[in-house]
Design a protein around this motif. Structure first.
Motif: not given
Length: 360
Positions: A121-133, A312-316
């Motif tokens: 899901s896009l929201n999971k990608i977004f949240d994971a990216y923001v956490q990294g940021l 999927r886990q690697m994508s996140l």
């Protein structure tokens, strides 16, 4: 630990300024290239994306920095170090640049994931990216931990098995899918003849057993010649590839310079800090600039559609690492101030729709 003996790279980047080639252009096109599968089309069309992004008007595109240019699951893997161990890193620097929107990486990565076999899901990608940021790193997925856990001896044995598969009686085997240069189009032969002396000067002390070329028909770097050498020293054989480099996809957004200019800042952030096993450098020739690298077999490889859940886990995880890499940069704080999920989602959905329209 057995000593690692790929020592061709005296420096990560070297060479003189390239000259123009009359045969094969270093220019990319932003025109859409159709493919049978949409994920393959996505991989073939990084210039199209950055050209499209330039037409978008949003504050989220203002914070800029050093970007991957074409982030997707197949462009990251485990990279063996010359000393010992492996690191997770970027393995394809072709489209990176030092002056492009950081959010462009995130949008492209998310759009590619949505048409890949490993969609999340896009929201999971977004949240994971923001956490990294924000500097918060996710735990490694088990598939990555496993890939990094093998010993150096295991890795060397894996390369030996790969070499046995790709060669037969000191020639490239059918499985290597390398064609004789005598069968190449005239333009590919001419390019090789202009560059050959520079290639071979980059491999002093090695016996050349065989040469050939290949051109990918689809996916990233499709249509570009890659020249392969089978070389040997002290009874140990290696495969070296010299891949023609063209303008980065990010150059359709802003000027990025030549490969020898743009590779170092990208490598500084997205590649291991230590020396890697085997050469990974630019060789400049009168025919153009080429990426010289050893062909090796990593443990982490989703090229042939690996386990879906692992993918999927690697994508996140990659989304999170992308945020971490971006978070090291000066304008990451500015990006955090303007990055919002609704706008991110709309940009991703808009581009995915455009890809489907262009391809079908």
């Amino acid at each position: 630990m057995k000593t690692l003996i790929l020592t061709l790279a005296l420096g990560l980047f070297s060479g003189t300024p390239a000259f123009a080639s009359d045969s094969i252009s270093a220019d990319q096109s932003s025109e859409w290239q159709r493919e049978d599968h949409l994920f393959d089309a996505f991989r073939s069309n990084a210039p199209h994306f950055w050209n499209w992004l330039k037409s978008q008007h949003s504050l989220v595109l203002n914070p800029s920095g050093v970007v991957v240019g074409d982030p997707h699951i197949l462009n990251f893997s485990d990279v063996q170090l010359a000393t010992q161990g492996r690191e997770f890193a970027l393995i394809d620097l072709d489209d990176g640049g030092a002056n492009a929107p950081l959010a462009g990486d995130l949008i492209r990565y998310a759009a590619g994931n949505q048409v890949s076999p490993y969609q999340i899901s896009l929201n999971k990608i977004f949240d994971a990216y923001v956490q990294g940021l924000k500097g918060l790193q996710m735990s490694e997925p088990q598939v990555l931990s496993d890939a990094l856990s093998y010993s150096d001896a295991d890795y060397l044995e894996r390369q030996s098995q790969y070499m046995d598969k790709m060669t037969k009686q000191n020639r490239f085997s059918a499985k290597a899918d390398v064609k004789p240069l005598s069968h190449a189009p005239a333009s590919v032969q001419e390019l090789f003849n202009q560059a050959r002396g520079y290639f071979e000067a980059s491999m002093p002390g090695y016996q050349i057993l065989d040469t050939g070329y290949k051109i990918k028909k689809s996916g990233g770097s499709s249509g570009l010649p890659r020249y392969w050498y089978l070389i040997q020293r002290n009874q140990t054989r290696y495969i070296m590839e010299f891949k023609l480099e063209v303008d980065a996809a990010t150059s359709f957004y802003s000027y990025q310079g030549t490969p020898v200019e743009r590779f170092p800042p990208v490598a500084e952030i997205y590649r291991p800090a230590g020396t890697v096993y085997g050469p990974y450098k630019i060789v400049a020739t009168p025919a153009g600039q080429f990426l010289m690298r050893a062909r090796l077999k990593p443990y982490l490889d989703f090229e042939d559609e690996g386990n879906i859940e692992d993918g999927r886990q690697m994508s996140l995880y990659i989304a999170n690492r992308l945020g971490l890499w971006h978070g090291q940069q000066t304008q990451s704080g500015d990006l955090l101030k303007v990055l919002r999920y609704p706008e991110f989602e709309q940009l991703v959905i808009t581009y995915v729709r455009l890809m489907k329209k262009e391809n079908y």
